[in-house]
Design an enzyme around this catalytic site. Structure first.
Site, PDB file in Angstrom:
ATOM      1  NE  ARG A  13      37.639  39.136  34.479  1.00 46.20           N
ATOM      2  CZ  ARG A  13      36.710  38.472  34.247  1.00 46.20           C
ATOM      3  NH1 ARG A  13      36.079  38.258  33.141  1.00 46.20           N
ATOM      4  NH2 ARG A  13      35.597  37.853  35.137  1.00 46.20           N
ATOM      5  N   GLY A  65      28.878  43.157  33.146  1.00 45.32           N
ATOM      6  CA  GLY A  65      30.421  42.881  32.977  1.00 45.32           C
ATOM      7  C   GLY A  65      30.894  41.984  33.811  1.00 45.32           C
ATOM      8  CB  CYS A  66      34.119  41.379  35.629  1.00 45.61           C
ATOM      9  SG  CYS A  66      34.747  40.119  36.730  1.00 45.61           S
ATOM     10  CG  PHE A  67      30.934  36.413  36.440  1.00 45.81           C
ATOM     11  CD1 PHE A  67      32.472  36.110  36.765  1.00 45.81           C
ATOM     12  CD2 PHE A  67      30.670  35.408  35.667  1.00 45.81           C
ATOM     13  CE1 PHE A  67      33.171  35.206  36.429  1.00 45.81           C
ATOM     14  CE2 PHE A  67      31.343  34.163  35.158  1.00 45.81           C
ATOM     15  CZ  PHE A  67      32.753  34.290  35.516  1.00 45.81           C
TER      16      PHE A  67
END
Length: 243
Positions: A13, A65-67
């Protein structure tokens, strides 16, 4: 291309983010992300503890988690005028993506939500958060991303938010709605630091990105399906002044 494993996905990522920052984002050149099994989205019960919030605009900090996805969901929530991706839980000295990606800063990827309590109260923000934005039973993981920086957490800004957050987590656990206990932590007193510009409005800017399509777009569809009365069609973008 071989599908990335959960651990590999977390490592790849940062490379995708660097490409985004350089304007090199291309679905063709990136791994074909797949969605990971999560607790299903559901319209959770209303909070028994109703937030008492005098005044106009308030803010809340949540981490799930992923913003990208959390921001994307709340940008479509009625009563939310602004949702900003950033970091919370650590110090200002290491509130940057390169440092936070190491998992050792204490920061979680987080979103600061500015909302009008006359339209949506803090307890109602939490109801949407737990219903559609994350799997609250996952420990230090959401979807393909692993590490403490992807933990689920609430960062209350005052005693009232702490009261409501604690009560709602306890209410959901007592109702045994999930197969595992809720792992979301409550961490009062944390400062919020906005993330780099290329993270902001990421979901709106890159709706066809493989990661977004697999992991985040379903959250927005769940919001629209489960809370149509709470959903705005157009997102409240960071890059655009509030109306």
């Amino acid at each position: 291309m071989t599908q990335p494993t959960q651990r590999t996905a977390g490592r790849l990522r940062p490379l995708i983010l660097a490409a985004a920052g350089l304007g090199l984002l291309s679905a063709v050149a990136l791994p074909q992300w797949r969605a990971f099994a999560e607790e299903p989205a559901r319209r959770l019960p209303e909070a028994a503890a109703v937030a008492q919030e005098p005044g106009h605009l308030r803010s809340a900090i949540v981490a799930g988690g992923c913003f990208w996805g959390v921001q994307g969901v709340f940008q479509h929530v009625r009563g939310v005028s602004r949702a900003v991706s950033g970091y919370a839980g650590g110090s200002q000295t290491d509130a940057d993506y390169a440092s936070v990606s190491s998992g050792g800063t204490g920061h979680a990827e987080a979103v600061e939500i500015t909302y009008d309590p006359a339209v949506i109260r803090y307890d109602e923000v939490l109801r949407i958060f737990f219903s559609v934005a994350l799997d609250p039973t996952a420990v230090n993981r959401q979807g393909p991303d692993t590490g403490r920086q992807y933990r689920s957490a609430l960062f209350p800004r005052d005693a009232e938010q702490a009261r409501v957050a604690g009560a709602y987590v306890a209410q959901l656990d007592a109702a045994r709605l999930y197969g595992r206990p809720i792992a979301t932590t409550i961490e009062p007193g944390a400062a919020f630091y906005p993330a780099e510009a290329y993270h902001q409005d990421f979901m709106a800017a890159h709706p066809n990105h493989p990661y977004i399509a697999a992991n985040d777009a379903p959250k927005l569809r769940d919001l629209q399906r489960l809370f149509p009365e709470r959903t705005n069609a157009a997102p409240a973008l960071v890059g655009r002044p509030p109306a």
